[in-house]
Design a protein around this motif. Structure first.
Motif, PDB file in Angstrom:
ATOM      1  N   GLU A  34      -4.243   3.670  10.611  1.00 42.63           N
ATOM      2  CA  GLU A  34      -3.237   4.644  10.179  1.00 42.63           C
ATOM      3  C   GLU A  34      -2.263   4.900  11.320  1.00 42.63           C
ATOM      4  OE1 GLU A  34      -1.997   6.268   7.506  1.00 42.63           O
ATOM      5  OE2 GLU A  34      -0.676   7.204   8.996  1.00 42.63           O
ATOM      6  N   ARG A  35      -0.965   4.836  11.014  1.00 42.24           N
ATOM      7  CA  ARG A  35       0.042   4.998  12.069  1.00 42.24           C
ATOM      8  C   ARG A  35       0.172   6.450  12.541  1.00 42.24           C
ATOM      9  NH1 ARG A  35       6.042   5.208   9.579  1.00 42.24           N
ATOM     10  NH2 ARG A  35       5.620   6.571   7.833  1.00 42.24           N
TER      11      ARG A  35
ATOM     12  N   LEU B 102       8.071  18.851   6.106  1.00 42.19           N
ATOM     13  CA  LEU B 102       9.255  18.101   5.687  1.00 42.19           C
ATOM     14  C   LEU B 102      10.453  18.424   6.573  1.00 42.19           C
ATOM     15  CD1 LEU B 102       8.908  18.478   1.820  1.00 42.19           C
ATOM     16  CD2 LEU B 102       8.404  16.462   3.199  1.00 42.19           C
TER      17      LEU B 102
ATOM     18  N   GLY C 157      -1.899  10.487   4.103  1.00 44.23           N
ATOM     19  CA  GLY C 157      -0.622  10.051   3.532  1.00 44.23           C
ATOM     20  C   GLY C 157       0.092  11.154   2.762  1.00 44.23           C
TER      21      GLY C 157
ATOM     22  N   LEU D 245       1.508  15.891   2.366  1.00 45.73           N
ATOM     23  CA  LEU D 245       2.857  16.474   2.323  1.00 45.73           C
ATOM     24  C   LEU D 245       3.156  17.074   0.968  1.00 45.73           C
ATOM     25  CD1 LEU D 245       5.044  13.534   3.753  1.00 45.73           C
ATOM     26  CD2 LEU D 245       3.769  15.267   5.023  1.00 45.73           C
TER      27      LEU D 245
ATOM     28  N   GLY E 201       0.982  19.130  -4.341  1.00 44.59           N
ATOM     29  CA  GLY E 201      -0.406  19.376  -4.723  1.00 44.59           C
ATOM     30  C   GLY E 201      -0.759  19.181  -6.184  1.00 44.59           C
TER      31      GLY E 201
ATOM     32  N   THR F 177       0.602  -0.837  12.422  1.00 40.06           N
ATOM     33  CA  THR F 177       0.467  -2.269  12.201  1.00 40.06           C
ATOM     34  C   THR F 177       1.846  -2.914  12.266  1.00 40.06           C
ATOM     35  OG1 THR F 177      -1.445  -1.852  10.843  1.00 40.06           O
ATOM     36  CG2 THR F 177      -0.431  -4.014  10.629  1.00 40.06           C
TER      37      THR F 177
ATOM     38  N   SER G  23      -2.189  -0.853   2.207  1.00 41.27           N
ATOM     39  CA  SER G  23      -2.044   0.385   1.424  1.00 41.27           C
ATOM     40  C   SER G  23      -1.076   1.300   2.152  1.00 41.27           C
ATOM     41  CB  SER G  23      -3.404   1.084   1.261  1.00 41.27           C
ATOM     42  OG  SER G  23      -4.330   0.248   0.603  1.00 41.27           O
TER      43      SER G  23
ATOM     44  N   HIS H 232       8.315  10.718  -5.908  1.00 37.49           N
ATOM     45  CA  HIS H 232       7.382   9.852  -6.635  1.00 37.49           C
ATOM     46  C   HIS H 232       7.861   8.398  -6.602  1.00 37.49           C
ATOM     47  CE1 HIS H 232       5.995  13.565  -9.211  1.00 37.49           C
ATOM     48  NE2 HIS H 232       5.721  13.681  -7.924  1.00 37.49           N
TER      49      HIS H 232
ATOM     50  N   GLY I 134       0.829   2.907  -4.325  1.00 38.00           N
ATOM     51  CA  GLY I 134       1.910   3.203  -5.267  1.00 38.00           C
ATOM     52  C   GLY I 134       3.005   2.146  -5.316  1.00 38.00           C
TER      53      GLY I 134
ATOM     54  N   ASN J 274       2.769  13.294 -12.563  1.00 37.09           N
ATOM     55  CA  ASN J 274       2.828  13.202 -11.099  1.00 37.09           C
ATOM     56  C   ASN J 274       1.766  12.189 -10.680  1.00 37.09           C
ATOM     57  OD1 ASN J 274       3.708  15.896 -12.057  1.00 37.09           O
ATOM     58  ND2 ASN J 274       4.153  16.264  -9.905  1.00 37.09           N
TER      59      ASN J 274
HETATM   60  C1  LIG Z   1       6.937  16.008  -0.455  1.00 36.16           C
HETATM   61  C2  LIG Z   1       6.147  15.314  -1.520  1.00 36.16           C
HETATM   62  C3  LIG Z   1       5.744  16.024  -2.656  1.00 36.16           C
HETATM   63  C4  LIG Z   1       5.000  15.396  -3.654  1.00 36.16           C
HETATM   64  N1  LIG Z   1       4.472  16.139  -4.672  1.00 36.16           N
HETATM   65  C5  LIG Z   1       3.529  15.581  -5.476  1.00 36.16           C
HETATM   66  C6  LIG Z   1       2.755  16.368  -6.368  1.00 36.16           C
HETATM   67  O1  LIG Z   1       2.862  17.589  -6.428  1.00 36.16           O
HETATM   68  N2  LIG Z   1       1.849  15.741  -7.168  1.00 36.16           N
HETATM   69  C7  LIG Z   1       1.666  14.385  -7.133  1.00 36.16           C
HETATM   70  O2  LIG Z   1       0.869  13.873  -7.903  1.00 36.16           O
HETATM   71  N3  LIG Z   1       2.371  13.621  -6.278  1.00 36.16           N
HETATM   72  C8  LIG Z   1       3.264  14.187  -5.432  1.00 36.16           C
HETATM   73  N4  LIG Z   1       3.912  13.415  -4.511  1.00 36.16           N
HETATM   74  C9  LIG Z   1       3.741  11.944  -4.560  1.00 36.16           C
HETATM   75  C10 LIG Z   1       2.433  11.428  -3.986  1.00 36.16           C
HETATM   76  O3  LIG Z   1       2.001  12.221  -2.902  1.00 36.16           O
HETATM   77  C11 LIG Z   1       2.646   9.957  -3.570  1.00 36.16           C
HETATM   78  O4  LIG Z   1       3.026   9.229  -4.712  1.00 36.16           O
HETATM   79  C12 LIG Z   1       1.395   9.324  -2.995  1.00 36.16           C
HETATM   80  O5  LIG Z   1       0.921  10.099  -1.935  1.00 36.16           O
HETATM   81  C13 LIG Z   1       1.676   7.893  -2.536  1.00 36.16           C
HETATM   82  O6  LIG Z   1       0.470   7.330  -2.065  1.00 36.16           O
HETATM   83  P1  LIG Z   1       0.411   5.882  -1.374  1.00 36.16           P
HETATM   84  O7  LIG Z   1      -1.015   5.643  -1.060  1.00 36.16           O
HETATM   85  O8  LIG Z   1       1.137   4.904  -2.216  1.00 36.16           O
HETATM   86  O9  LIG Z   1       1.254   6.044  -0.043  1.00 36.16           O
HETATM   87  P2  LIG Z   1       0.990   7.081   1.192  1.00 36.16           P
HETATM   88  O10 LIG Z   1       0.108   8.191   0.772  1.00 36.16           O
HETATM   89  O11 LIG Z   1       2.325   7.413   1.733  1.00 36.16           O
HETATM   90  O12 LIG Z   1       0.185   6.194   2.218  1.00 36.16           O
HETATM   91  C14 LIG Z   1       0.732   5.246   3.054  1.00 36.16           C
HETATM   92  C15 LIG Z   1       0.094   5.400   4.426  1.00 36.16           C
HETATM   93  O13 LIG Z   1       0.332   4.225   5.172  1.00 36.16           O
HETATM   94  C16 LIG Z   1       0.676   4.577   6.495  1.00 36.16           C
HETATM   95  N5  LIG Z   1       1.460   3.465   7.039  1.00 36.16           N
HETATM   96  C17 LIG Z   1       2.654   3.022   6.606  1.00 36.16           C
HETATM   97  N6  LIG Z   1       3.040   1.963   7.328  1.00 36.16           N
HETATM   98  C18 LIG Z   1       2.062   1.712   8.225  1.00 36.16           C
HETATM   99  C19 LIG Z   1       1.890   0.741   9.247  1.00 36.16           C
HETATM  100  N7  LIG Z   1       2.806  -0.210   9.499  1.00 36.16           N
HETATM  101  N8  LIG Z   1       0.754   0.792   9.994  1.00 36.16           N
HETATM  102  C20 LIG Z   1      -0.185   1.744   9.765  1.00 36.16           C
HETATM  103  N9  LIG Z   1      -0.056   2.684   8.816  1.00 36.16           N
HETATM  104  C21 LIG Z   1       1.052   2.667   8.049  1.00 36.16           C
HETATM  105  C22 LIG Z   1       1.437   5.867   6.348  1.00 36.16           C
HETATM  106  O14 LIG Z   1       1.445   6.607   7.545  1.00 36.16           O
HETATM  107  C23 LIG Z   1       0.683   6.556   5.219  1.00 36.16           C
HETATM  108  O15 LIG Z   1      -0.378   7.367   5.689  1.00 36.16           O
HETATM  109  C24 LIG Z   1       4.690  14.014  -3.527  1.00 36.16           C
HETATM  110  C25 LIG Z   1       5.090  13.302  -2.395  1.00 36.16           C
HETATM  111  C26 LIG Z   1       5.796  13.943  -1.385  1.00 36.16           C
HETATM  112  C27 LIG Z   1       6.198  13.157  -0.168  1.00 36.16           C
END
Ligand SMILES: Cc1cc2nc3c(=O)[nH]c(=O)nc-3n(C[C@H](O)[C@H](O)[C@H](O)COP(=O)(O)OP(=O)(O)OC[C@H]3O[C@@H](n4cnc5c(N)ncnc54)[C@H](O)[C@@H]3O)c2cc1C
Ligand SMILES: *[C@@H]1O[C@H](CO)[C@@H](O)[C@H](O)[C@H]1NC(C)=O
Ligand SMILES: *[C@@H]1O[C@H](CO)[C@@H](O)[C@H](O)[C@H]1NC(C)=O
Ligand SMILES: *[C@@H]1O[C@H](CO)[C@@H](O)[C@H](O)[C@H]1NC(C)=O
Ligand SMILES: *[C@@H]1O[C@H](CO)[C@@H](O)[C@H](O)[C@H]1NC(C)=O
Length: 598
Positions: free
Chosen positions: A90-91, A111, A139, A143, A146, A249, A291, A533, A561, A571
């Motif tokens: 994790e970065r 944010l 991830g 943020l 919820g 990474t 991921s 999203h 995602g 959501n």
């Molecule tokens: C402000 C905000 C509000 C939201 N509100 C809602 C809500 O109320 N309800 C809901 O259902 N969804 C909500 N969402 C959407 C939801 O949180 C996201 O769709 C979901 O978290 C995405 O998950 P993911 O695993 O695809 O990516 P992420 O959770 O972003 O995971 C990616 C991870 O990879 C890491 N990473 C990236 N590149 C590298 C690299 N090169 N090396 C190492 N690590 C790396 C990142 O640091 C991160 O931790 C919201 C999102 C945000 C930002």
């Protein structure tokens, strides 16, 4: 300090841009106070398998390497560790002990903080909408607002998933991180207003995606404490999982297989907090799983030579396999909101109620208030932030397009530190559309993994997306005009005046149109924001196959995602976490790739 609220509310044409400014002034104050008084003490790690990348050996070997400890990566790594030696890279930092993350009322603080150590990294799409991506263990779930709600059985069927394992996986997630929200007066009024507006039936509290109005789940518990995807590491086997923090990474390492000549992932090169590179390799039969989220996953594939040839060659990246679909199909569900100031007190709430209309728009709402803490007011309540709509969206339209560098945006955010005093309370009723149908693309700007790629979402390019937005705004207007909502609006401010007010909010960097009367279609375009999203970039059928294996190479999958065609449910996070667990179980059951090692 003058308490100006009654004055400006009596005259709704007054520049409402002052509201977010005040919010920022508050944050900057906090920041200052914090610099003086907060000692950044290193808290003991929550789990003993959490380590800093600086403490990792220069070379290591694992059955599975997961890149990105986010919403999908955490449940995936925890599950795989039941049988295999797993490395999770994790970065960002650990979320534990960071009050900005754990506290519901601090939603906007992370944010607002765009420093290199922040858990959020701001980016601005080419569409001119300010957005954020996670940089922390857990991830986006660290943020987000919820709201926790499942995808519909129809979505599950179309994704080709096994419905039973999907439900088991949702339950596995829910046991640790999903709760029933409190539903206080303002959210209850929105709920009843939705029913009056005809978004029926009332489905009560449920995680299920069903037409009508419901109360959804939340990852905030009764004390307003956030439970993130990182909490799912509780399920991990601590003997078999290593989580490295501040491990960015940089690229995937490849080997060319004899005979077929097909590239096969053999490990990764990652960078620790001091800038030193280390490598991790796969053991025989192991796999690398990316991921890194909808921004990070297509970015990492491209940095590693998997992507559109011309674009990679332009940056001097050696093409490992030409894959023109990497970075394509990027979508962000547009969010549009109406701001409704309230004459009576409201609770601080993020999303709790949702109206699932048959027209393809989802109605949600957030409320809050700001108290000016005056210099003399030693006993005044601590400043509360306004939740969803905050400085990261505000005032940035003052930066001309050509100068929208990160520095300029930071300067603009800082410039919002005006001396406005006053108090503000109310809420935003917002809508997100299904899908969306409009898509865009992502491209690398450089070979630096820390730098945001450039991304275009093409909001409302498809006419149906725009129509859904307009229908959603009409429902919101009905909610505002409902009897149930009456206590939370000023009766003499018409919904048209509220639209006028909101259209003047500097919510994005797009040009505004000064039309004689606001058409709702123009309103949708001019006030588009993100609900964060965004998805796509490594879609199933285009970049990965049904088992999430990257096409054209071996020992590499993408699970997060970035693989979605449409945003699931109202959501996405429930389904992102579910997918991590679901694919973890699938891979465990395959039991073939790697042999069990103890
Ligand atoms: C402000 C905000 C509000 C939201 N509100 C809602 C809500 O109320 N309800 C809901 O259902 N969804 C909500 N969402 C959407 C939801 O949180 C996201 O769709 C979901 O978290 C995405 O998950 P993911 O695993 O695809 O990516 P992420 O959770 O972003 O995971 C990616 C991870 O990879 C890491 N990473 C990236 N590149 C590298 C690299 N090169 N090396 C190492 N690590 C790396 C990142 O640091 C991160 O931790 C919201 C999102 C945000 C930002
Ligand atoms: C919390 O947020 C504030 C305001 O954005 C920021 O200044 C501070 O550094 C953040 N704290 C942590 C621990 O990230
Ligand atoms: C999964 O659960 C949902 C309710 O959340 C239900 O509608 C669906 O039928 C279930 N699917 C299976 C295959 O059991
Ligand atoms: C909203 O703005 C339009 C255009 O500026 C104006 O013509 C209209 O009178 C305003 N409506 C209200 C209620 O303020
Ligand atoms: C609003 O004005 C802009 C130009 O300022 C124009 O392009 C647009 O079509 C107008 N919209 C409506 C709905 O009249």
């Amino acid at each position: 300090m003058a308490f100006q609220r009654p004055a400006y509310l009596a005259s709704p044409t007054l520049p409402v841009v002052h509201l977010p400014r005040m919010g920022l002034a508050r944050w900057l104050l906090l920041l200052l106070v914090c610099f003086v008084s907060c000692s950044h003490s290193d808290l003991a790690p929550k789990y003993r398998f959490l380590k800093q990348a600086t403490d990792a050996p220069p070379v290591s070997y694992y059955d599975y390497i997961v890149v990105g400890g986010g919403t999908a990566g955490c449940p995936l790594a925890a599950t795989l560790s039941q049988k295999f030696q797993v490395l999770l890279l994790e970065r960002g930092d650990s979320p534990y002990g960071n009050k900005n993350i754990t506290n519901l009322a601090s939603f906007a603080d992370t944010l607002a903080d765009n420093s290199p150590t922040s858990a959020s990294q701001r980016f601005v799409s080419e569409d001119g909408v300010i957005n954020a991506r996670a940089r922390v263990l857990g991830g986006g779930s660290c943020l987000n607002a919820g709201f926790y709600t499942r995808a519909s059985p129809d979505y599950v069927r179309k994704a080709g998933w096994d419905g039973q394992l999907v439900n088991q996986s949702y339950r596995w997630v829910e046991q640790l991180v999903a709760f029933q929200p409190p539903m206080l007066q303002w959210q209850s009024a929105v709920r009843d207003g939705l029913l009056e507006a005809g978004v029926t039936p009332y489905n009560g509290f449920t995680y299920d995606h069903i037409y009508g109005t419901k109360v959804g789940g939340t990852i905030f518990d009764r004390n307003g404490e956030r439970h993130t995807a990182a909490d799912l590491l509780e399920y991990a086997d601590p003997q078999r999982l290593t989580v490295l923090l501040h491990a960015t990474t940089a690229r995937i390492l490849w080997r060319t297989q004899e005979g077929s000549g097909r590239p096969k992932a053999r490990g990764v090169l990652y960078r620790d907090a001091r800038g030193r590179f280390r490598s991790a390799y796969l053991r025989e039969g192991g796999e690398l799983i990316v991921s890194a989220g909808a921004m990070g996953s297509p970015q990492l594939l491209m940095l590693s030579g998997v992507g559109p040839r011309a674009a990679l060659e332009k940056l001097g990246i050696r093409v490992v396999v030409e894959q023109p679909m990497v970075g394509q199909g990027m979508s962000d569900n547009p969010m549009n909101a109406i701001f409704v100031p309230s004459p009576s007190p409201v609770e601080i709430s993020l999303i709790q109620v949702v109206g699932i209309t048959r027209l393809g728009s989802y109605i949600e709402a957030a409320s809050g208030q700001l108290f000016a803490s005056t210099s003399g007011g030693g006993g005044s309540p601590p400043p509360k932030n306004f939740g969803m709509f905050s400085p990261q969206t505000g005032q940035l339209s003052t930066v001309p397009p050509k100068q929208r560098t990160p520095e300029a945006i930071n300067r603009a955010v800082r410039a919002m530190n005006s001396l406005d005093q006053g108090a503000f309370r109310g809420g935003f009723i917002l809508e997100k559309i299904y899908g969306p149908l409009s898509t865009g693309h992502l491209e690398l700007r450089s070979r630096n993994p820390d730098e945001n790629p450039s991304v275009t979402f093409n909001y409302f390019k498809e006419p149906l997306d725009l129509r859904r937005c307009v229908e959603g705004i009409k429902v919101i207007e009905k909610v505002i005009d409902s009897k149930a909502f009456a206590p939370f609006r000023y009766p003499y401010i018409s919904t048209e005046a509220l639209l006028n007010m909101t259209v003047n909010f500097p919510v994005n960097l797009r040009p505004k149109h000064d039309n004689d009367s606001i058409s709702l279609a123009q309103y949708c375009k001019d006030t588009v924001m993100t609900i964060w999203h965004y998805h796509g970039g490594c879609q199933v059928g285009r970049v990965v196959d049904k088992d999430y294996r990257v096409l054209g190479v071996d020992a590499l999958r993408v699970i997060d995602g970035s693989t979605f065609n449409y945003s699931p449910g109202t959501n996405p996070q429930a389904t992102v976490m579910m997918l991590g667990r679901y694919m973890g179980v699938k891979i465990l059951n395959e039991g073939l790739q790697a042999k069990k090692k103890d």
